[in-house]
Structures are given as C-alpha cells and as structure tokens.
Scaffold this motif. Structure first.
Motif: not given
Length: 275
Positions: A24-28, A132-133, A181-186
């Motif tokens: 769903v998230d990748f489609y969006r 979301k990460t 990956l680290g930045w996205a999680s933050l």
C-alpha cells in the motif's frame, strides 16, 4: 488466535502484515507527484552547485568553490564542524528532502484518517513504523541515485576534474545510501511525536536534516567521533577518504538507529490515540 462470537480468526503472520502494508505504501509513493519532484530537485542541485558557486580568494580573485566533481558528493575527510560551505553542500542535502517527504507522507495518513482505519483493523504499531521507515529510506536512496547522476552530468558540462580514489568515492556514496535507513527512522519517530502538528513536524525534520545540532555541539564541545555516531548517524564518515570499514560503520549505526527509533516510535504509538 482471536475469538469473536464463537468464531476463531487466525492473526496474519508478520510477513503477511508487513507485505500488505508495504504494498500500500509503495503504491502511494509511486503515485505521489512530490516524490518525482524531489528526485528531479536532487538531480538539479549538484548542477547548480558546480556551475554557480564561487568564492573570492586571498588575492581578491573569484574562483569556483569546487575544483573536483566529487566534492559535490562528499567532503574530503570526516568533519564534525563545518569549515566552509563547500564541506557541507553535498549529497547530505538529500536527507533534508527525505525528511520533508516523510513528514508529508505521515501527515497525510493522520489528516485523511488512514491511520485510524489501519489500526482498527488490527494492524500492529510496529508494522506501521517499519513500513514508513522502509518507504523513507527507499525515497532517500532514490534521491541519492538521481543526485549522483546530476553530479556526473554537471561535472562533464563544466569540465571539472573527476580525479578521485575509486574506493573512496564508492564507499562515500554507498555509506550515504545506507544512512538513509537511519535518517528515515529518525524522521518517522519525529513525525509520530508531532503527528498532530504538521508544521512542527516539517520544521523538526528540516532542523535535524541540516545537521545544525551536531555542528553546534561540536563547535562548543570539540570534535569527537562518539558525538557524531550518536547524534548525526555517522554520515560524515561517508567522505572521499572513506574505505569499506567506513561503510560498515555507517551500516551498523544506521541499523542501530532504525532499531532504536522504531522501538521508541512503537512505544509512543501504543500509549496514545490514533487521531
């Protein structure tokens, strides 16, 4: 196993849950125009930096700020405090746009009521954080790729030098992509905290993405590798003098950040409402 009115419903496995949420998230993501706009911006930035930036030297002569194409990718050596703008205006800027992308993505989830619908259908809070990460990391990694393409094209156009250590430039680019990956999680964690205040979430992502915090503390307390690891995710290790050990450091810190912030974000979500 969950029972409802005498019926038994088998809870989906982690693999099925995360696969469904990611799809769903990748489609969006692929149907979000802003994603493609940021990809284009990431490609244009290095062209603007290489072609339009200059500074006056001690003799009063205006010279290009960058003499080597790869300086637009990363600094020459690990830096904890900026010596000049040339040390900072590089691929790290992608992380700022990645933060804004995450803010908009999560902000839309709450504004549209998607989160309420999601969690009332037995979705796990940790699955939401992981999905979301992953989306944020993928977005920033894609921006790194278009930034690299833009850098090469701009370097050829302005005829800047391409001389560099192959190991160094490869390690720098791979290190920065892994740090996505680290930045996205933050960013996901920050946006969970400020989920009800879209403007604040955007500002917080911008603030941390610019590295103002680490620069300020490093200036006051002095440069230290440990300071960088805990506050800036080892991004500065991804420099032109990097090696494969530097890449491993970036990977380890990025995974550690992802684990820590996903756990913290899950705790926050479990203790608050979904509105």
């Amino acid at each position: 196993m969950e029972k409802t009115h005498g019926l038994q419903f088998e809870e989906p496995s982690f693999g099925k849950r995360i696969k469904g949420m990611l799809s769903v998230d990748f489609y969006r993501l692929f149907h979000t125009p802003l994603f493609y706009i940021f990809l284009v911006i990431a490609a244009v930035i290095p062209a603007m930096i290489l072609g339009m930036t200059s500074m006056e030297n001690a003799e009063g002569v205006v010279e290009p700020l960058y003499t080597n194409t790869w300086q637009v990718i990363a600094a020459q050596e690990p830096l904890y405090a900026i010596k000049n703008i040339a040390d900072y205006a590089n691929m790290n800027m992608v992380f700022i746009f990645g933060g804004i992308m995450v803010s908009i993505f999560i902000g839309h989830d709450y504004k549209s009521g998607y989160v309420k619908q999601l969690f009332t259908t037995h979705a796990k809070k940790e699955d939401y954080m992981l999905s979301k990460t992953a989306i944020g990391a993928f977005s920033m990694a894609c921006m790194c790729v278009t930034y690299l393409i833009g850098t090469v094209v701009a370097g050829l156009f302005v005829q800047a030098s391409f001389a560099v250590s192959v190991v160094g430039i490869f390690s720098a680019i791979l290190g920065k992509m892994l740090m996505s990956l680290g930045w996205a999680s933050l960013y996901v964690f920050l946006n969970i905290i400020f989920r009800k205040y879209f403007g604040v979430s955007i500002l917080s992502s911008f603030f941390f993405g610019t590295g103002i915090l680490i620069v300020g503390i490093a200036t006051a307390a002095g440069n230290t590798p440990m300071l960088n690891v805990f506050l800036y995710g080892s991004s500065v290790y991804a420099c032109l003098s990097a090696n494969f050990l530097s890449v491993l450091v970036c990977l380890a810190v990025s995974v550690a950040w992802a684990a820590i912030y996903n756990v913290l974000g899950t705790v926050v979500l479990s203790k608050c409402d979904v509105y």
